[in-house]
Motif scaffolding. Sequence first.
Motif, mmCIF file in Angstrom:
data_model
loop_
_atom_site.group_PDB
_atom_site.id
_atom_site.type_symbol
_atom_site.label_atom_id
_atom_site.label_comp_id
_atom_site.label_asym_id
_atom_site.label_seq_id
_atom_site.Cartn_x
_atom_site.Cartn_y
_atom_site.Cartn_z
ATOM 1 N N ALA A 1 8.461 -13.934 22.703
ATOM 2 C CA ALA A 1 7.896 -14.773 21.504
ATOM 3 C C ALA A 1 6.720 -14.115 20.525
ATOM 4 O O ALA A 1 6.743 -13.870 19.512
ATOM 5 N N TYR A 2 5.852 -13.478 21.596
ATOM 6 C CA TYR A 2 4.775 -12.802 21.111
ATOM 7 C C TYR A 2 5.239 -11.542 20.456
ATOM 8 O O TYR A 2 4.413 -10.880 19.394
ATOM 9 N N MET A 3 6.260 -10.747 20.870
ATOM 10 C CA MET A 3 6.818 -9.438 20.451
ATOM 11 C C MET A 3 7.109 -9.889 18.930
ATOM 12 O O MET A 3 7.148 -9.109 18.189
ATOM 13 N N GLY A 4 7.890 -11.292 18.825
ATOM 14 C CA GLY A 4 8.556 -11.361 17.525
ATOM 15 C C GLY A 4 7.436 -11.702 16.504
ATOM 16 O O GLY A 4 7.492 -11.116 15.204
ATOM 17 N N ILE A 5 6.459 -12.450 16.958
ATOM 18 C CA ILE A 5 5.226 -12.745 16.040
ATOM 19 C C ILE A 5 4.502 -11.333 15.615
ATOM 20 O O ILE A 5 4.285 -11.021 14.578
ATOM 21 N N ALA A 6 4.478 -10.563 16.697
ATOM 22 C CA ALA A 6 3.634 -9.330 16.419
ATOM 23 C C ALA A 6 4.658 -8.570 15.285
ATOM 24 O O ALA A 6 3.971 -7.770 14.650
ATOM 25 N N SER A 7 5.658 -8.509 15.511
ATOM 26 C CA SER A 7 6.774 -7.742 14.645
ATOM 27 C C SER A 7 6.467 -8.206 13.031
ATOM 28 O O SER A 7 6.557 -7.406 12.436
ATOM 29 N N GLY A 8 6.455 -9.606 12.853
ATOM 30 C CA GLY A 8 6.258 -9.909 11.596
ATOM 31 C C GLY A 8 5.099 -9.551 11.054
ATOM 32 O O GLY A 8 5.065 -9.326 9.888
ATOM 33 N N ILE A 9 3.932 -9.627 12.095
ATOM 34 C CA ILE A 9 2.634 -9.323 11.417
ATOM 35 C C ILE A 9 2.499 -7.803 11.049
ATOM 36 O O ILE A 9 1.991 -7.492 10.200
ATOM 37 N N ILE A 10 3.000 -7.015 11.942
ATOM 38 C CA ILE A 10 2.979 -5.525 11.926
ATOM 39 C C ILE A 10 3.904 -5.041 10.492
ATOM 40 O O ILE A 10 3.525 -4.121 9.729
ATOM 41 N N ALA A 11 5.096 -5.834 10.327
ATOM 42 C CA ALA A 11 5.953 -5.334 9.232
ATOM 43 C C ALA A 11 5.109 -5.811 7.782
ATOM 44 O O ALA A 11 5.195 -5.249 7.025
ATOM 45 N N LEU A 12 4.368 -6.833 7.836
ATOM 46 C CA LEU A 12 3.517 -7.421 6.630
ATOM 47 C C LEU A 12 2.549 -6.174 6.430
ATOM 48 O O LEU A 12 2.109 -5.539 5.181
ATOM 49 N N GLY A 13 1.896 -5.789 7.452
ATOM 50 C CA GLY A 13 0.877 -4.560 7.271
ATOM 51 C C GLY A 13 1.541 -3.364 6.711
ATOM 52 O O GLY A 13 1.047 -2.734 6.199
ATOM 53 N N LEU A 14 2.831 -2.881 7.463
ATOM 54 C CA LEU A 14 3.466 -1.797 7.276
ATOM 55 C C LEU A 14 3.802 -1.857 5.295
ATOM 56 O O LEU A 14 3.629 -0.779 4.700
ATOM 57 N N GLY A 15 4.303 -2.984 5.165
ATOM 58 C CA GLY A 15 4.476 -3.092 3.617
ATOM 59 C C GLY A 15 3.571 -2.834 2.697
ATOM 60 O O GLY A 15 3.441 -2.168 1.846
ATOM 61 N N ILE A 16 2.333 -3.479 3.237
ATOM 62 C CA ILE A 16 1.010 -3.217 2.561
ATOM 63 C C ILE A 16 0.621 -1.795 2.457
ATOM 64 O O ILE A 16 0.256 -1.341 1.454
ATOM 65 N N GLY A 17 0.693 -1.144 3.636
ATOM 66 C CA GLY A 17 0.335 0.296 3.710
ATOM 67 C C GLY A 17 1.248 0.985 2.951
ATOM 68 O O GLY A 17 0.765 2.077 2.212
ATOM 69 N N TYR A 18 2.394 0.937 2.995
ATOM 70 C CA TYR A 18 3.519 1.523 2.175
ATOM 71 C C TYR A 18 3.216 1.337 0.501
ATOM 72 O O TYR A 18 3.037 2.570 -0.153
ATOM 73 N N PHE A 19 3.063 0.327 0.105
ATOM 74 C CA PHE A 19 2.619 -0.016 -1.053
ATOM 75 C C PHE A 19 1.371 0.732 -1.755
ATOM 76 O O PHE A 19 1.485 1.363 -2.743
ATOM 77 N N ILE A 20 0.306 0.732 -0.763
ATOM 78 C CA ILE A 20 -0.934 1.396 -1.161
ATOM 79 C C ILE A 20 -0.690 2.866 -1.311
ATOM 80 O O ILE A 20 -1.201 3.520 -2.339
ATOM 81 N N ASN A 21 0.058 3.381 -0.381
ATOM 82 C CA ASN A 21 -0.033 4.985 -0.186
ATOM 83 C C ASN A 21 1.011 5.531 -1.623
ATOM 84 O O ASN A 21 0.850 6.620 -1.939
ATOM 85 N N PHE A 22 2.082 4.686 -1.921
ATOM 86 C CA PHE A 22 2.985 5.202 -2.902
ATOM 87 C C PHE A 22 3.212 4.534 -3.919
ATOM 88 O O PHE A 22 4.094 4.695 -4.806
ATOM 89 N N ARG A 23 2.213 3.499 -4.270
ATOM 90 C CA ARG A 23 2.452 2.903 -5.611
ATOM 91 C C ARG A 23 2.320 3.769 -6.919
ATOM 92 O O ARG A 23 2.840 3.641 -7.847
ATOM 93 N N GLY A 24 1.546 4.927 -6.779
ATOM 94 C CA GLY A 24 1.573 5.922 -7.851
ATOM 95 C C GLY A 24 2.813 7.056 -7.834
ATOM 96 O O GLY A 24 2.868 7.729 -8.869
ATOM 97 N N ALA A 25 3.443 7.027 -6.776
ATOM 98 C CA ALA A 25 4.526 8.075 -6.760
ATOM 99 C C ALA A 25 5.670 7.841 -7.959
ATOM 100 O O ALA A 25 5.923 6.782 -8.330
ATOM 101 N N PRO A 26 5.952 8.963 -8.482
ATOM 102 C CA PRO A 26 7.040 8.917 -9.697
ATOM 103 C C PRO A 26 8.295 8.415 -9.184
ATOM 104 O O PRO A 26 8.641 8.583 -7.867
ATOM 105 N N LYS A 27 9.122 7.622 -9.990
ATOM 106 C CA LYS A 27 10.241 7.115 -9.515
ATOM 107 C C LYS A 27 11.234 7.875 -10.487
ATOM 108 O O LYS A 27 11.041 8.373 -11.350
#
Length: 253
Positions: free
Chosen positions: A92-118
């Motif tokens: 259960a704690y693995m699943g909860i940690a996965s959701g929290i980490i996923a949220l952090g990865l999504g935010i980190g990805y957005f911050i790093n690549f928000r200015g990259a050209p599409k």
Amino acid sequence: MDEFGGLFEGLIDGFRNLMFIGRYYQNQWLLYFAIALAAVAYVFIDSYRRRGQNFGFWRAAVLINLALFIPTIVVAFGFVTILDLTMLTIFAYMGIASGIIALGLGIGYFINFRGAPKASPEYGANAYIPPAPVMQQPAAPAPRPQPQAPYKPPKVKVAAWVVMKANGKNYQLNQGTTIIGRSKQSDIPILNDPTVSGQHIKIVEENGHYTLYDLGSTNGTWVNGYRVRQPMLLDINDEIRLGDNTFMKFIAS
């Protein structure tokens, strides 16, 4: 008495843990799993649109993080029955940690690549275009030599000009004949007035005198307000109008 109190607290903690496990495996795990899955979809879809960047770390991170949900899915769908409360809690704690980490990865990805050209479907100026494979083409035959146009010496100019009223530009007349019209081959081309004919007029210089001829223009020629119907000798400061919109002044020294 202390032993009884400790036993009672242990029972309370176990009951709370059991309630937590029950709520998690009943419906809460779906929320954390949806967050982890959304992070995977966001990173993969967005990185595909931003071609030419290095996204290997982020793609691997969200996939590995999603794998933390495998034990939860196995238990939630009853593929394996685990009676050990400790293992259920860890999963259960693995699943909860996965959701929290996923949220952090999504935010980190957005911050790093928000200015990259599409990369747009039309491949804009910043888009990555993979190099085309090199194809061996048969050698093209040598081009045939083209005949060169005969050399035309520049025309001799005389001390006479026409000055455009619209922009103040002046054009020096040729010795002999000067053709004025909308054709690019004219000596003085008038390109921006559709009422001017291809070869509208000619001005002929002879012994210091300048005569204007209308070359059968469609919309006519005027000198000082009078329409030209036969050759007309020009005088200094005469105003010439071609068609409806082109005005010029004749100047000579």
